[in-house]
Design a protein around this motif. Sequence first.
Motif, PDB file in Angstrom:
ATOM      1  N   ALA A 361       0.830  -1.206   0.000  1.00 37.62           N
ATOM      2  CA  ALA A 361       0.000   0.000   0.000  1.00 37.62           C
ATOM      3  C   ALA A 361       0.861   1.251   0.000  1.00 37.62           C
ATOM      4  O   ALA A 361       0.582   2.223  -0.730  1.00 37.62           O
ATOM      5  N   ALA A 362       1.936   1.252   0.803  1.00 38.89           N
ATOM      6  CA  ALA A 362       2.838   2.402   0.813  1.00 38.89           C
ATOM      7  C   ALA A 362       3.531   2.563  -0.537  1.00 38.89           C
ATOM      8  O   ALA A 362       3.738   3.698  -1.002  1.00 38.89           O
ATOM      9  N   LEU A 363       3.883   1.455  -1.159  1.00 38.72           N
ATOM     10  CA  LEU A 363       4.493   1.521  -2.494  1.00 38.72           C
ATOM     11  C   LEU A 363       3.543   2.159  -3.510  1.00 38.72           C
ATOM     12  O   LEU A 363       3.960   2.980  -4.346  1.00 38.72           O
ATOM     13  N   ALA A 364       2.280   1.770  -3.469  1.00 40.02           N
ATOM     14  CA  ALA A 364       1.306   2.331  -4.399  1.00 40.02           C
ATOM     15  C   ALA A 364       1.155   3.843  -4.190  1.00 40.02           C
ATOM     16  O   ALA A 364       1.109   4.611  -5.155  1.00 40.02           O
ATOM     17  N   ASP A 366       3.397   5.853  -2.835  1.00 41.73           N
ATOM     18  CA  ASP A 366       4.654   6.493  -3.237  1.00 41.73           C
ATOM     19  C   ASP A 366       4.756   6.601  -4.752  1.00 41.73           C
ATOM     20  O   ASP A 366       5.215   7.630  -5.283  1.00 41.73           O
ATOM     21  N   ALA A 367       4.347   5.567  -5.464  1.00 39.03           N
ATOM     22  CA  ALA A 367       4.377   5.612  -6.926  1.00 39.03           C
ATOM     23  C   ALA A 367       3.447   6.705  -7.454  1.00 39.03           C
ATOM     24  O   ALA A 367       3.801   7.439  -8.393  1.00 39.03           O
ATOM     25  N   ALA A 368       2.260   6.832  -6.867  1.00 40.05           N
ATOM     26  CA  ALA A 368       1.339   7.889  -7.272  1.00 40.05           C
ATOM     27  C   ALA A 368       1.927   9.270  -7.001  1.00 40.05           C
ATOM     28  O   ALA A 368       1.798  10.202  -7.808  1.00 40.05           O
ATOM     29  N   MET A 369       2.593   9.414  -5.853  1.00 42.36           N
ATOM     30  CA  MET A 369       3.211  10.699  -5.523  1.00 42.36           C
ATOM     31  C   MET A 369       4.361  11.030  -6.458  1.00 42.36           C
ATOM     32  O   MET A 369       4.522  12.183  -6.890  1.00 42.36           O
ATOM     33  N   LEU A 370       5.175  10.041  -6.790  1.00 41.94           N
ATOM     34  CA  LEU A 370       6.267  10.281  -7.736  1.00 41.94           C
ATOM     35  C   LEU A 370       5.735  10.722  -9.095  1.00 41.94           C
ATOM     36  O   LEU A 370       6.282  11.629  -9.736  1.00 41.94           O
ATOM     37  N   THR A 371       4.651  10.087  -9.535  1.00 40.97           N
ATOM     38  CA  THR A 371       4.031  10.484 -10.802  1.00 40.97           C
ATOM     39  C   THR A 371       3.546  11.923 -10.734  1.00 40.97           C
ATOM     40  O   THR A 371       3.753  12.711 -11.674  1.00 40.97           O
ATOM     41  N   ALA A 372       2.903  12.284  -9.628  1.00 42.63           N
ATOM     42  CA  ALA A 372       2.420  13.653  -9.460  1.00 42.63           C
ATOM     43  C   ALA A 372       3.573  14.647  -9.429  1.00 42.63           C
ATOM     44  O   ALA A 372       3.494  15.733 -10.028  1.00 42.63           O
ATOM     45  N   MET A 373       4.660  14.305  -8.739  1.00 42.43           N
ATOM     46  CA  MET A 373       5.803  15.219  -8.657  1.00 42.43           C
ATOM     47  C   MET A 373       6.457  15.420 -10.012  1.00 42.43           C
ATOM     48  O   MET A 373       6.809  16.550 -10.394  1.00 42.43           O
ATOM     49  N   LEU A 374       6.653  14.331 -10.749  1.00 43.02           N
ATOM     50  CA  LEU A 374       7.255  14.448 -12.079  1.00 43.02           C
ATOM     51  C   LEU A 374       6.365  15.265 -13.014  1.00 43.02           C
ATOM     52  O   LEU A 374       6.869  16.048 -13.834  1.00 43.02           O
ATOM     53  N   ALA A 375       5.059  15.099 -12.890  1.00 43.69           N
ATOM     54  CA  ALA A 375       4.140  15.883 -13.712  1.00 43.69           C
ATOM     55  C   ALA A 375       4.226  17.364 -13.358  1.00 43.69           C
ATOM     56  O   ALA A 375       4.225  18.230 -14.257  1.00 43.69           O
ATOM     57  N   ARG A 376       4.332  17.681 -12.080  1.00 39.68           N
ATOM     58  CA  ARG A 376       4.440  19.087 -11.673  1.00 39.68           C
ATOM     59  C   ARG A 376       5.771  19.692 -12.116  1.00 39.68           C
ATOM     60  O   ARG A 376       5.826  20.860 -12.528  1.00 39.68           O
ATOM     61  N   VAL A 401      10.536  -1.226  -2.072  1.00 45.26           N
ATOM     62  CA  VAL A 401      10.592  -2.328  -3.047  1.00 45.26           C
ATOM     63  C   VAL A 401      11.419  -3.482  -2.493  1.00 45.26           C
ATOM     64  O   VAL A 401      11.003  -4.649  -2.516  1.00 45.26           O
ATOM     65  N   ARG A 402      12.584  -3.163  -1.986  1.00 48.11           N
ATOM     66  CA  ARG A 402      13.448  -4.211  -1.435  1.00 48.11           C
ATOM     67  C   ARG A 402      12.826  -4.851  -0.193  1.00 48.11           C
ATOM     68  O   ARG A 402      12.900  -6.069   0.002  1.00 48.11           O
ATOM     69  N   THR A 403      12.195  -4.018   0.651  1.00 44.26           N
ATOM     70  CA  THR A 403      11.537  -4.545   1.847  1.00 44.26           C
ATOM     71  C   THR A 403      10.416  -5.509   1.472  1.00 44.26           C
ATOM     72  O   THR A 403      10.264  -6.584   2.065  1.00 44.26           O
ATOM     73  N   GLY A 404       9.613  -5.135   0.484  1.00 39.36           N
ATOM     74  CA  GLY A 404       8.533  -6.008   0.034  1.00 39.36           C
ATOM     75  C   GLY A 404       9.055  -7.325  -0.514  1.00 39.36           C
ATOM     76  O   GLY A 404       8.489  -8.397  -0.235  1.00 39.36           O
ATOM     77  N   TRP A 405      10.139  -7.255  -1.269  1.00 34.73           N
ATOM     78  CA  TRP A 405      10.710  -8.476  -1.855  1.00 34.73           C
ATOM     79  C   TRP A 405      11.241  -9.410  -0.763  1.00 34.73           C
ATOM     80  O   TRP A 405      11.011 -10.624  -0.807  1.00 34.73           O
ATOM     81  N   LEU A 406      11.940  -8.843   0.207  1.00 36.53           N
ATOM     82  CA  LEU A 406      12.480  -9.669   1.288  1.00 36.53           C
ATOM     83  C   LEU A 406      11.368 -10.231   2.178  1.00 36.53           C
ATOM     84  O   LEU A 406      11.466 -11.358   2.656  1.00 36.53           O
ATOM     85  N   THR A 407      10.316  -9.432   2.405  1.00 42.08           N
ATOM     86  CA  THR A 407       9.182  -9.920   3.199  1.00 42.08           C
ATOM     87  C   THR A 407       8.491 -11.075   2.497  1.00 42.08           C
ATOM     88  O   THR A 407       8.127 -12.076   3.126  1.00 42.08           O
ATOM     89  N   LEU A 408       8.320 -10.957   1.184  1.00 40.18           N
ATOM     90  CA  LEU A 408       7.720 -12.043   0.411  1.00 40.18           C
ATOM     91  C   LEU A 408       8.586 -13.297   0.483  1.00 40.18           C
ATOM     92  O   LEU A 408       8.064 -14.412   0.658  1.00 40.18           O
ATOM     93  N   GLY A 409       9.891 -13.127   0.384  1.00 42.74           N
ATOM     94  CA  GLY A 409      10.787 -14.278   0.489  1.00 42.74           C
ATOM     95  C   GLY A 409      10.716 -14.937   1.849  1.00 42.74           C
ATOM     96  O   GLY A 409      10.767 -16.167   1.966  1.00 42.74           O
ATOM     97  N   PHE A 410      10.561 -14.121   2.904  1.00 42.98           N
ATOM     98  CA  PHE A 410      10.433 -14.673   4.256  1.00 42.98           C
ATOM     99  C   PHE A 410       9.124 -15.451   4.394  1.00 42.98           C
ATOM    100  O   PHE A 410       9.106 -16.547   4.973  1.00 42.98           O
ATOM    101  N   LEU A 411       8.041 -14.905   3.875  1.00 44.85           N
ATOM    102  CA  LEU A 411       6.753 -15.586   3.961  1.00 44.85           C
ATOM    103  C   LEU A 411       6.761 -16.912   3.198  1.00 44.85           C
ATOM    104  O   LEU A 411       6.094 -17.869   3.607  1.00 44.85           O
ATOM    105  N   ARG A 412       7.538 -16.972   2.126  1.00 44.84           N
ATOM    106  CA  ARG A 412       7.604 -18.202   1.333  1.00 44.84           C
ATOM    107  C   ARG A 412       8.669 -19.164   1.852  1.00 44.84           C
ATOM    108  O   ARG A 412       8.857 -20.240   1.265  1.00 44.84           O
TER     109      ARG A 412
END
Length: 449
Positions: A361-364, A366-376, A401-412
């Motif tokens: 959710a935080a990634l989503a 952040d991605a929306a904010m980056l898009t808005a910043m680049l547009a501005r 991104v890295r945190t999500g990847w490592l968390t997914l690896g831990f869960l698996r």
Amino acid sequence: METHPELEAQIGRWRGYLQRRQAISPADLDELEDHLREQIADRRATGLDDEEAFLVAIKRMGNLDAVSREFAREHSDRLWKQLVLVPEAAGDAGAGRWRELAVVLALAIGAGLTVRAGLSWLGSGNAFASNAGLLVIPFVTAYLAWKRRVSARLAAVLLAGFAALAVFLNAYPFSPGGSTELLAALHAPVVLWLLAGIAYAGGRWRSDNRRMDFVRFTGELAIYYTLLALGGAVLIGLTFAALQIVGADFEPALEGWILPFAVPGALVVAAWLVEAKQNVVENIAPILTRVFTPLTIAMLLALLAVLTAAGGFAEVDRGLLILMDAILMLVLSLLLYSISARDSLAAPGLFDVLQLVLVLAALAVDAAMLTAMLARIAEFGTSPNKIAALGLNLLLLVHLVRTGWLTLGFLRGRRPFGALEHWQTRYLPVYGAWAAVVVVVFPPLFAFS
């Protein structure tokens, strides 16, 4: 000593257990950990694997204090009992507690006097705001340095860091009301807190365990400081109401003396409480993280919906973007505190799944904010504020991104939880480096405007 994540997790668990039970001082605990690592290295040199070397080394350490024996009893399933259990030894009565309290009170009063003098010399405007962290955080750092018995060389390094930051903040010819002065004031506390972290780690900032301890310390400090602030606000409110009834004017004393001493002094006292009462907060931390994680997920999803419904990204209000950055930093703080409060050897569970959802959710957002910043930026051009915000959000993107990847690896079951911990602690200095760039490089780069 080269170690594997599982061995680092075991060492961290041993250190955290002793630390929470206040068996020994932080400086002595540092020495014990060094000794433990030497023992492990010697055992590994004889051909033992990590697990065997750790257990044999702990047996040798078990004769040093009663807490190791208690740890052995509670972890008999991991062979601690048979390897560590030794006869009871008499405990030491903390003879230095009154001396520590005197040091804490002296530093708290010193912080209050410094803030009071700063208000007199600098006023309550931009100059004071830029130097507020410099007036308070060095006193917290001094307590941590005294507690860790840091070397004279490290103390000199810390003093040089504070002095250099003071020069940059006060010698730069900032334009009145300019963006770079505000950015420097906002980012300076991050650099100052990084110096406090070096003092907390006793100079061993490269240690993942020490960095994670500092993350935990920071979260617990925020809890204690908030509790002190709430209690103080209640007392001040009752006093104000009582004096107002009898016609006494309480505001001059409140603004001129009470708040200048109470606000910075409480931070030093809170640091002392964290050090003295860690076992209390350890019981609160898992509850807080489990309550606020799902609530934060819901908040992030609502904010994502607001951003999506705002229309064109270039039209997103600048104030909303600033607020979203503050929220993302709060989410990152919650994430770090949750990781620091978790038992690194426990199996994956439902809460770890919620952590992954929080990261996504935080990634989503952040991605929306980056898009808005680049547009501005594309529509209105660059500015110090936009570049600083863009850099921060790019750092957050990499971190999440890295945190999500490592968390997914831990869960698996493909990665240990220690890998996720190490990523957090090793990435934290990047934020301090970026803050230093904003404070030192941005003002001349943008002509101090």
